[in-house]
Design a protein around this motif. Structure first.
Motif, short mmCIF file in Angstrom:
data_model
loop_
_atom_site.label_atom_id
_atom_site.label_comp_id
_atom_site.label_asym_id
_atom_site.label_seq_id
_atom_site.Cartn_x
_atom_site.Cartn_y
_atom_site.Cartn_z
N ALA A 23 30.96 64.23 42.75
CA ALA A 23 29.49 64.27 43.06
C ALA A 23 28.69 63.31 42.84
O ALA A 23 27.78 62.59 43.51
N ALA A 24 28.57 62.63 41.61
CA ALA A 24 27.91 61.73 40.90
C ALA A 24 28.12 60.34 41.63
O ALA A 24 27.34 59.64 42.18
N LEU A 25 29.38 60.08 42.06
CA LEU A 25 29.63 58.84 42.86
C LEU A 25 29.10 59.00 44.28
O LEU A 25 28.59 57.97 44.87
N GLY A 26 28.91 60.04 45.04
CA GLY A 26 28.51 60.59 46.29
C GLY A 26 27.04 60.29 46.38
O GLY A 26 26.68 59.47 47.07
N VAL A 27 26.32 60.68 45.37
CA VAL A 27 25.01 60.68 45.26
C VAL A 27 24.51 59.32 44.87
O VAL A 27 23.30 58.89 45.19
N LEU A 28 25.32 58.58 43.93
CA LEU A 28 24.91 57.23 43.75
C LEU A 28 25.32 56.18 44.76
O LEU A 28 25.00 54.96 44.61
N GLY A 29 26.03 56.75 45.84
CA GLY A 29 26.45 55.72 46.94
C GLY A 29 27.41 54.77 46.46
O GLY A 29 27.49 53.77 46.94
N ARG A 30 28.25 55.38 45.40
CA ARG A 30 29.50 54.49 45.07
C ARG A 30 30.71 54.96 45.22
O ARG A 30 30.76 56.35 45.02
N GLY A 31 31.61 54.34 46.07
CA GLY A 31 33.00 54.94 46.60
C GLY A 31 33.87 54.65 45.51
O GLY A 31 33.87 53.80 44.53
N THR A 32 35.23 54.90 45.51
CA THR A 32 36.13 54.60 44.74
C THR A 32 37.09 53.65 45.78
O THR A 32 37.15 53.57 46.92
N SER A 33 37.55 52.71 45.12
CA SER A 33 38.26 51.64 45.76
C SER A 33 39.53 52.37 46.35
O SER A 33 40.08 53.21 45.78
N ALA A 34 40.36 51.84 47.55
CA ALA A 34 41.40 52.45 48.01
C ALA A 34 42.45 52.60 46.95
O ALA A 34 43.38 53.52 46.88
N ARG A 35 42.87 51.43 46.29
CA ARG A 35 43.69 51.51 45.32
C ARG A 35 43.82 52.31 44.12
O ARG A 35 44.67 52.91 43.52
N THR A 36 42.58 52.34 43.87
CA THR A 36 42.21 53.26 42.61
C THR A 36 42.37 54.49 43.02
O THR A 36 43.02 55.65 42.18
#
Length: 282
Positions: A23-36
C-alpha cells in the motif's frame, strides 16, 4: 496453550500487515522492479510448496494414523490425501466464485505509474477523467473486498502453520508476507488515482491484509476443538492443500508474468532450500 495461540496470532498479524508495505509503495508512486517481484514471489512459492509436501502433509498423515508409534499408515495417508484435496477444493471454489477481472490471482504486480501519476489533463478531458476515476475507484474497492475474502482462509492456514512449530512458522509467515505486498499495491494504486487521497488508498489496502488475522480468529473460535489429536491431522493436510493451490494458482503465474523466468525458477529452488535447511537446523 494460550501462549502458542497468541504467538501464532501475532505472526499471522505480521503476515497480513505486510499488505501495508505494498500500500505504501502504491501511494508513494514507487513500484517494485520486475526482477525483485519475480524473486520474492518465486521464493514464497518455494517455501510454501516445500513445507506443504515435506512437513504439513506428512504430519497430517501421522496424526491421522492409528499406529502406536504415530508413523503414517495406509489409512492415515489416505485420510490425509483426502483432506489435502479437500483444502484445494475449498480454496478453488472460493477462487471460482470471484469474477475474473477482479480476481487477485490475475494481478501480476506490474503497475504503470506513469499513467497513474501522469500530467494534468485539459478541461476538455475532465469528463473522461471523472469516468476513469469512477471506474478505478470501483475496481479498487471490489479488489479490496475480493482480497479480504480470499485472505480469510489464507490467514487461518498461516495461523495453523504458525501454531505447529517455530521451524515452520517463520518461513511460512515470511512467504505469506512477501506475496501480500503486491496485493496491497493492487488495491492502493487505483484507489489513489481515483481519489487523490493517499490515506484512503493506504488504509483500504491495509484493511485487506487484516482479513488474515481475522480469519485466524474466526477459524480458531470455530475449529479450536479440532486443533488437537487426529482432527488436527486433517486440518494440517487441508492447510497444505490451500498453500499448494495458492502457490500454483497465484504466486508462480504472477511471478512468470514479470518476464523473469529464470529468476522465478532460481528463487523457487532457493525457497525450497531455505525451508529444508530451516527444518534441519531448528
Amino acid at each position: 496453550m494460550v501462549v502458542p495461540v497468541l504467538v501464532a496470532f501475532l505472526l499471522t498479524l505480521v503476515a497480513g500487515g505486510a499488505t501495508s508495505i505494498g500500500a505504501a509503495l502504491g501511494v508513494l508512486g514507487r513500484g517494485t522492479s520486475a526482477r525483485t517481484l519475480a524473486g520474492g514471489l518465486g521464493l514464497s512459492a518455494g517455501v510454501m510448496l516445500y513445507v506443504s509436501f515435506m512437513e504439513l502433509l506428512p504430519e497430517g498423515a501421522a496424526a491421522l494414523s492409528d499406529s502406536a508409534d504415530g508413523s503414517p499408515t495406509g489409512r492415515g495417508s489416505a485420510l490425509a490425501v483426502a483432506a489435502f484435496f479437500g483444502g484445494i477444493a475449498l480454496i478453488a471454489l472460493l477462487d471460482r466464485l470471484v469474477p475474473e477481472p477482479v480476481n487477485p490471482h490475475e494481478f501480476s504486480g506490474r503497475v504503470d505509474h506513469a499513467d497513474v501519476h501522469g500530467p494534468s489533463r485539459e478541461p476538455a478531458e475532465q469528463a473522461a477523467d471523472r469516468a476513469l476515476r469512477a471506474r478505478l475507484l470501483r475496481t479498487g474497492t471490489v479488489m479490496a473486498m475480493v482480497l479480504a475474502l480470499h485472505n480469510v482462509p489464507e490467514g487461518f492456514a498461516t495461523f495453523v502453520a504458525a501454531l505447529q512449530a517455530p521451524e515452520i512458522a517463520i518461513p511460512v509467515v515470511a512467504a505469506i508476507a512477501l506475496h501480500n505486498i503486491p496485493e496491497g499495491l493492487a488495491v492502493a494504486v487505483p484507489v489513489h488515482r481515483a481519489t487523490d487521497s493517499r490515506a484512503k488508498a493506504f488504509w483500504l489496502a491495509t484493511m485487506t491484509g487484516l482479513a488474515e488475522p481475522a480469519g485466524a480468529v474466526v477459524g480458531y473460535l470455530l475449529l479450536s476443538p479440532l486443533l488437537e489429536g487426529p482432527a488436527m491431522g486433517a486440518v494440517l493436510a487441508g492447510v497444505a492443500g490451500v498453500m499448494v493451490f495458492v502457490s500454483l494458482d497465484e504466486l508462480l503465474p504472477a511471478a512468470e508474468e514479470t518476464g523473469e523466468h529464470h529468476t522465478v525458477i532460481y528463487s523457487l529452488i532457493a525457497g525450497m532450500a531455505l525451508m529444508a535447511v530451516t527444518l534441519i537446523v531448528l
